[in-house]
Scaffold this motif. Structure first.
Motif, PDB file in Angstrom:
ATOM      1  N   PRO A 181      -9.686   1.957   0.771  1.00  0.00           N
ATOM      2  CA  PRO A 181      -9.313   0.666   2.025  1.00  0.00           C
ATOM      3  C   PRO A 181      -8.041  -0.023   1.534  1.00  0.00           C
ATOM      4  O   PRO A 181      -7.322  -0.260   0.173  1.00  0.00           O
ATOM      5  CB  PRO A 181     -10.691  -0.657   1.794  1.00  0.00           C
ATOM      6  CG  PRO A 181     -11.132   0.176   0.004  1.00  0.00           C
ATOM      7  CD  PRO A 181     -10.829   1.397  -0.489  1.00  0.00           C
ATOM      8  N   LEU A 182      -7.487  -0.655   2.256  1.00  0.00           N
ATOM      9  CA  LEU A 182      -6.085  -0.967   2.508  1.00  0.00           C
ATOM     10  C   LEU A 182      -6.353  -2.222   1.086  1.00  0.00           C
ATOM     11  O   LEU A 182      -5.280  -2.238   0.308  1.00  0.00           O
ATOM     12  CB  LEU A 182      -5.500  -1.688   3.920  1.00  0.00           C
ATOM     13  CG  LEU A 182      -4.036  -2.433   3.399  1.00  0.00           C
ATOM     14  CD1 LEU A 182      -3.210  -2.042   3.236  1.00  0.00           C
ATOM     15  CD2 LEU A 182      -4.542  -3.626   4.111  1.00  0.00           C
TER      16      LEU A 182
ATOM     17  N   LEU B 299     -11.659  -6.798   9.946  1.00  0.00           N
ATOM     18  CA  LEU B 299     -11.130  -6.527   8.533  1.00  0.00           C
ATOM     19  C   LEU B 299     -12.039  -6.267   7.552  1.00  0.00           C
ATOM     20  O   LEU B 299     -12.470  -4.792   7.167  1.00  0.00           O
ATOM     21  CB  LEU B 299      -9.548  -7.114   8.019  1.00  0.00           C
ATOM     22  CG  LEU B 299      -9.046  -5.824   6.843  1.00  0.00           C
ATOM     23  CD1 LEU B 299      -8.514  -5.019   7.447  1.00  0.00           C
ATOM     24  CD2 LEU B 299      -8.254  -7.030   6.972  1.00  0.00           C
TER      25      LEU B 299
ATOM     26  N   GLY C 130      -6.693  -0.011   8.618  1.00  0.00           N
ATOM     27  CA  GLY C 130      -7.265  -1.155   7.879  1.00  0.00           C
ATOM     28  C   GLY C 130      -5.613  -1.985   8.058  1.00  0.00           C
ATOM     29  O   GLY C 130      -5.921  -3.121   7.998  1.00  0.00           O
TER      30      GLY C 130
ATOM     31  N   ALA D  62      -5.127  -5.274  10.009  1.00  0.00           N
ATOM     32  CA  ALA D  62      -5.160  -6.234   8.112  1.00  0.00           C
ATOM     33  C   ALA D  62      -2.698  -6.290   8.956  1.00  0.00           C
ATOM     34  O   ALA D  62      -2.637  -7.752   9.067  1.00  0.00           O
ATOM     35  CB  ALA D  62      -4.549  -5.741   7.363  1.00  0.00           C
TER      36      ALA D  62
ATOM     37  N   ARG E  37       0.776  -1.201  -0.274  1.00  0.00           N
ATOM     38  CA  ARG E  37       0.361   0.209  -0.198  1.00  0.00           C
ATOM     39  C   ARG E  37       1.313   1.424   0.511  1.00  0.00           C
ATOM     40  O   ARG E  37       0.996   2.058  -0.414  1.00  0.00           O
ATOM     41  CB  ARG E  37      -0.685  -0.236   1.153  1.00  0.00           C
ATOM     42  CG  ARG E  37      -1.712   1.082   1.370  1.00  0.00           C
ATOM     43  CD  ARG E  37      -2.931   1.226   0.145  1.00  0.00           C
ATOM     44  NE  ARG E  37      -3.882   2.088   0.288  1.00  0.00           N
ATOM     45  CZ  ARG E  37      -4.897   2.092  -0.254  1.00  0.00           C
ATOM     46  NH1 ARG E  37      -4.582   1.018  -1.559  1.00  0.00           N
ATOM     47  NH2 ARG E  37      -5.531   3.039  -0.313  1.00  0.00           N
TER      48      ARG E  37
ATOM     49  N   ASP F  98      -5.877   4.462   4.943  1.00  0.00           N
ATOM     50  CA  ASP F  98      -6.566   3.178   5.618  1.00  0.00           C
ATOM     51  C   ASP F  98      -6.096   3.312   6.491  1.00  0.00           C
ATOM     52  O   ASP F  98      -4.811   1.688   6.371  1.00  0.00           O
ATOM     53  CB  ASP F  98      -6.647   2.219   4.475  1.00  0.00           C
ATOM     54  CG  ASP F  98      -7.181   1.389   5.197  1.00  0.00           C
ATOM     55  OD1 ASP F  98      -8.476   1.463   6.102  1.00  0.00           O
ATOM     56  OD2 ASP F  98      -8.130   0.824   4.385  1.00  0.00           O
TER      57      ASP F  98
ATOM     58  N   GLU G 297     -12.801  -2.556   6.145  1.00  0.00           N
ATOM     59  CA  GLU G 297     -12.592  -2.197   4.759  1.00  0.00           C
ATOM     60  C   GLU G 297     -14.033  -1.467   3.961  1.00  0.00           C
ATOM     61  O   GLU G 297     -14.011  -0.788   2.574  1.00  0.00           O
ATOM     62  CB  GLU G 297     -11.925  -3.092   3.880  1.00  0.00           C
ATOM     63  CG  GLU G 297     -10.197  -3.815   4.825  1.00  0.00           C
ATOM     64  CD  GLU G 297      -9.972  -2.572   4.311  1.00  0.00           C
ATOM     65  OE1 GLU G 297      -8.871  -2.571   3.346  1.00  0.00           O
ATOM     66  OE2 GLU G 297      -9.592  -1.652   5.083  1.00  0.00           O
ATOM     67  N   SER G 298     -15.202  -2.244   4.297  1.00  0.00           N
ATOM     68  CA  SER G 298     -16.358  -2.246   3.235  1.00  0.00           C
ATOM     69  C   SER G 298     -16.596  -1.347   3.461  1.00  0.00           C
ATOM     70  O   SER G 298     -17.711  -0.099   2.939  1.00  0.00           O
ATOM     71  CB  SER G 298     -17.048  -2.842   3.862  1.00  0.00           C
ATOM     72  OG  SER G 298     -18.386  -3.551   5.287  1.00  0.00           O
TER      73      SER G 298
END
Length: 488
Positions: A269-270, A259, A217, A221, A80, A214, A263-264
């Motif tokens: 998002p990541l 996560l 996230g 993660a 990322r 993010d 993320e949703s």
């Protein structure tokens, strides 16, 4: 799902190939090679490290495990960063962290200092590796040249681990364990200078809306992956039914669920959900996980068999693994033409079939075996097959991701690989060790117990290879159906 051979990463019409692209490949490949080298070179040096630093068996295990923990746990974060902060910039940062921590490893005067330095070394590798692959993918826009570049890249997966064992044995025998880390410094320095000269500077930030990092996230993660890898590598000591194993794995699954929810709900998002709708990325990730699970377990069991059953030294055992590395080197030279002729799914099927056959040959290892008769055929066949798997699966995965997500896609593929490696040790090696322990307790000689345990483990590894072949066949059938539908 999206076709894995889509043009998501194809250059727009009229774009010119970079004139120094092959030199760029050499630079990032050299950096990636030392990352892979350090994944195995330390295993050979552990006895010397233990004697010199007074490291306990637990300390020595942590020297190996902490590198895997931070490497695998931070790969998505590193990918990322490459997408948002610039590939060259992140590559240089990762290379610097890796080099400085390698120096700290060599200078370590206590087990704790070495373990901490190895943790930072793994973190540097996690930032370096996805940005390096992303640079390769975005630099080579011509499909034919990209196949060649990815063939060289995928070959590193076999060669780095194989030559790490050989080099580790040679360094320990002639110099000292510290030089297993010091050797990274000149390579890293040369790669850093060459990257500054050859790799184009990252483009200036555009006036378009900036993508967010993010951070939430990334933190979730990373924590989930750290727990998952920690739980799996602990199975060799605690077993699968222990709270020390099940607790971290359960915590990881819970964090992955959190996560998905987080993320949703974020704008950037990541792990963009669109990536998981790309069949090529999913096949590439799962296939790499299965391939690494089989390779790392076979690599470990063959090395121990050579030393504890056949009586080889660590250096001789490392030389024996060249039976896998040298065929891999030969295959890399012809892989671009093979993939150009049969496609990435076809090359994946060929590779996974060869790996399955090679692994199956190891199931018959005798206690009084010889290297030329009992090990060489299986290892050589696996050596021919592994690059076909690594290259074709990497090509399927990176070709499915748009350029803006190439960093996180590369990180995701690397995460699948490292998780598969940890799972291979946690399952296949543990199965072999359990079988060996049961037979030893019944009064069987040590060599007999070890050999029977390894045969049991190789049997499970063959089953993993068969599952990999099945996935390849499904991918091939799907690709041909889509090709037929497109032609009509």
């Amino acid at each position: 799902m999206t076709d894995p051979q889509n043009s998501a990463t194809t250059a727009p019409p009229g774009s010119a190939a970079h004139p120094r692209r092959w030199a760029i490949l050499a630079v990032v490949a050299a950096a990636q090679f030392v990352v892979l080298l350090d994944s195995t070179v330390v295993n050979v040096a552990l006895p010397s490290i233990g004697a010199d630093l007074g490291a306990s068996t637990s300390d020595q295990q942590w020297v190996v495990d902490v590198y895997l923990l931070t490497f695998a746990g931070l790969l998505l974060f590193g990918g990322r960063c490459a997408d948002l902060l610039g590939r060259r910039r992140v590559f240089l940062v990762g290379l610097t962290v890796f080099a400085v921590s390698s120096l700290a490893c060599g200078l370590a005067d206590s087990p704790t200092a070495l373990i901490v330095a190895r943790a930072f070394q793994g973190a540097g590798a996690a930032v370096l590796s996805p940005s390096a692959l992303s640079i390769v993918v975005t630099t080579f826009t011509d499909p034919r040249e990209r196949r060649t570049a990815l063939s060289a890249w995928g070959g590193l997966a076999v060669l780095g681990g194989t030559f790490g064992v050989v080099f580790g044995g040679l360094v320990v025998a002639t110099l000292s364990w510290s030089w297993a880390f010091y050797v990274n410094l000149p390579i890293a320095l040369a790669a850093f200078v060459a990257a500054l000269v050859l790799i184009p500077a990252d483009p200036a930030r555009s006036a378009a809306p900036r993508r967010s990092f993010d951070a939430g996230g990334a933190l979730i993660a990373t924590a989930a992956l750290l727990l998952l890898i920690h739980g799996m590598i602990g199975t060799t000591e605690h077993g699968w039914s222990s709270v020390a194993t099940l607790g971290p794995i359960a915590g990881a699954l819970l964090l992955f669920a959190v996560l998905a929810l987080v993320e949703s709900r974020v704008r950037d998002p990541l792990m963009p959900p669109r990536l998981f709708r790309r069949a090529g990325l999913l096949v590439g990730g799962v296939g790499l996980s299965l391939t690494w699970a089989g390779q790392i377990s076979v690599f470990y069991m063959v090395s121990v068999y050579q030393q504890r059953v056949l009586g080889f030294t660590a250096f001789e055992a490392g030389l024996g693994m060249l039976a896998m590395g040298l065929p891999a080197l030969a295959v890399v030279a012809v892989l671009p033409r093979l993939i150009g002729r049969v496609g990435a799914p076809g090359a994946y099927v060929v590779g996974s079939a060869l790996v399955m056959v090679g692994t199956a040959l190891l199931v018959r290892l005798p206690v009084d075996g010889s290297f030329p008769v009992d090990l060489l055929p299986g290892l050589a066949i696996m050596g021919f097959g592994l690059p076909c798997c690594f290259v074709s699966l990497t090509a399927l995965g990176v070709s499915a991701a748009p350029p803006a997500d190439s960093g996180v896609a590369s990180g995701l593929l690397n995460t699948f690989s490292q998780t598969g490696a940890a799972l291979g040790v946690a399952t296949l090696v543990t199965v072999a060790a359990t079988r060996t322990a049961d037979l030893a307790e019944s009064g069987r000689p040590v060599a007999d117990s070890l050999t029977a345990g390894f045969r049991f483990g190789f049997g499970f590894a063959t089953a993993v290879a068969a599952a990999n072949l099945l996935l390849g066949l499904l991918a091939l059938v799907r690709a041909r159906r889509r090709a037929a539908a497109t032609s009509t």
